[in-house]
Write an enzyme that holds these catalytic residues in place. Sequence first.
Site: not given
Length: 706
Positions: A50, A112, A132, A164, A166, A168, A185
């Site tokens: 990525e 992004k 990702v 919230d 992601s 991903d 993370k």
Amino acid sequence: MLSKFWRCGWNGSWKVFSRVSKRKYHRDLIDISPEVSHALRNSRPVVALESTIITHGMPYPQNFDTALEVEDTVRIENAVPATIAILNGRIKVGLTREELSMLAAPELKAIKTSRRDLAHIVSTAGCGGTTVAGTMIIANAVGIRVFATGGIGGVHRDGHLTMDISADLVELGRTPIAVVSSGVKSILDIPRTLEFLETQGVCVATWKCPEMDFPAFYTQKSGEKATINFNSAREAAQLIDTSLKLDLRSAILIAAPIPMEYAMDETVIDNAIGNAIQEARERNIAGKMVTPYLLSAIGKITEGHSLVANMALIKNNAKIAAQIAVELSSIEQRTIVAPTTGSTRNNLHKYCPTIIGGSIVDVCYTILGEKDIEMNGATYKSQTKISAGGVGRNLAEAISKLHGAARFISAVGGDQNGAFIRRHLPKICNTDSMITDQTHPTANCAVLLDCDGDCKIIVGDMQIHSSISPDLIERNEKAIADSSVIVIDANLTHETMEMVLKLCRKYEKPVFYEPTDMKIAAKPFELGQDLSRAVKFISPNIYELGTIGQFFGAAGVSFDEISRIVERKEVLEFSAEMCRAIVPHVDTIVLTLGHHGVIIATKNSPRYGFFSKDLTYRPTLEHPSGRFYPAEKVPSVVSVSGAGDSFASGFITAMLRGRVESVCVSVGFEASKCTLASSKAVPEAFFTENHECWRQKASHLENIEL
């Protein structure tokens, strides 16, 4: 000495699209680098990487350095890296060093880019670092099955209130690709993230962790558990292969803990994360800017320790991903027969051409605003361009990219220029025979051009070419014996050239000679007819043709006299006269005439290919004949440097594919067009095997009487 010059046109960038893809993306939206395209076509292991780590995950210049190191890590494990990003509206799969540098630069202001952003960035010709999710979509579209990243996104802390989450995680549930990361993370809510992944049907595994402890990015354990563990790359590849065959259409997340020596203290990192989150709330940081802000803030709080850890875990993940990709490729190759173009494709590496010649760093100074230059010690303002050059080097790079494989025998110094040369050769070019000589600097050449682009003076240090010695050639005797054709330039010493020709006579290998410079153009013929008979092809320009023609008895003509031959009729008459003197001594002359086109003067029949299917040279040796093929006019040219070398490379590649003369010329023209559209002597990309030039016969304007 310098690269050849040519004028033609441009066919556009590589546009390759995988037939294995389930998604229906239009092929004109994706550019695949030659290295990645070649790997995909030949079922070689590829690892997707990525680019948000470059654009948003690290500061400059660490982001650029890490990107290069991660790609090198993948290559060391015998896989091909494919960094994915969007540049000026083009989806890129596999980036050049220059593109990586551009992406890393703070002034680019890349966006992004996740699933929702892809269409917008492409349609507005923007630049984006793929997340990702964004990387998974593109990698899957082109048929890449393994992807390495740092850590995936997840459910944010308080995500059960803010929603919230992601993108991903959703992408992992619907895109069949294996993702190697250091877990999630640790700025996120890891328990809820794993619950979400389970709901999405994502297989979550740990890497060499029998207790199946799920890592937390900066630390080796999060307190949560995965469902399975892989003890080896083979185990992981077998599960990936089975998942693809079952068409489950969901990802496999492989969580690899950060190496112990780089793991951070859990208390220290938790405190840093807490402080960073508080700062983000106070500054009203929200949405997709939260993660990059937190990572940056944590880096400052930990005084850079988190950045070191981040760099280490990414490289570790890339290494693991490459190992898995290699095993997966091995499994797939046993069950899938990759499409080929006959025995030529199967023999690419075993019988690939060997190029022996010079590697040079070219420094070009173009004077600004002043045409009249006096050599009186005055200082002139100029633009400077530094590039990797040398005829042998250019041929090695271009043939590697066009043919898919080539060996290169050369010498560079143990200096920065030597490292520069090595970096600018593609990994598919076998450079095991390129030596480093600590006693001489890498060959370098300085060119001074006036404001109109006319060359005023050339100076160079070429001492290191003597290091391409007869002993070096003898040590590579097996490479010569196994080659389809030996390509040499005139930078070789007489002694080295003599050894090359002796071995080529011994193993009956044809020599393709690139004269390089008019002063030394006749070098192989000075060694005597017994040796020079190994030279079957020569590719001079008109000045070098004059030197060789004069050697064989044609009327002597000076440089100034040749330079005044500009009209096509005069050019063809002079060329025919020189070719008549030369063609009894070689099988084929490939004469490049700049913007006019090319002349092929040969004893071989234009109705048959030069090489058989087993890559054996098969001369037909009829009565000599010649044809003039005019070049297409080009509306704009970026640079003419190296276009002649690219033409020769295209011609050689087409010969090795068994094409007839007119198709060899067609491929050569197309290769030179690519170079004319590039600022480099050899462009980053040429064209695929599906390009029409491989089937289209170039039209000759008139016959040349020989």
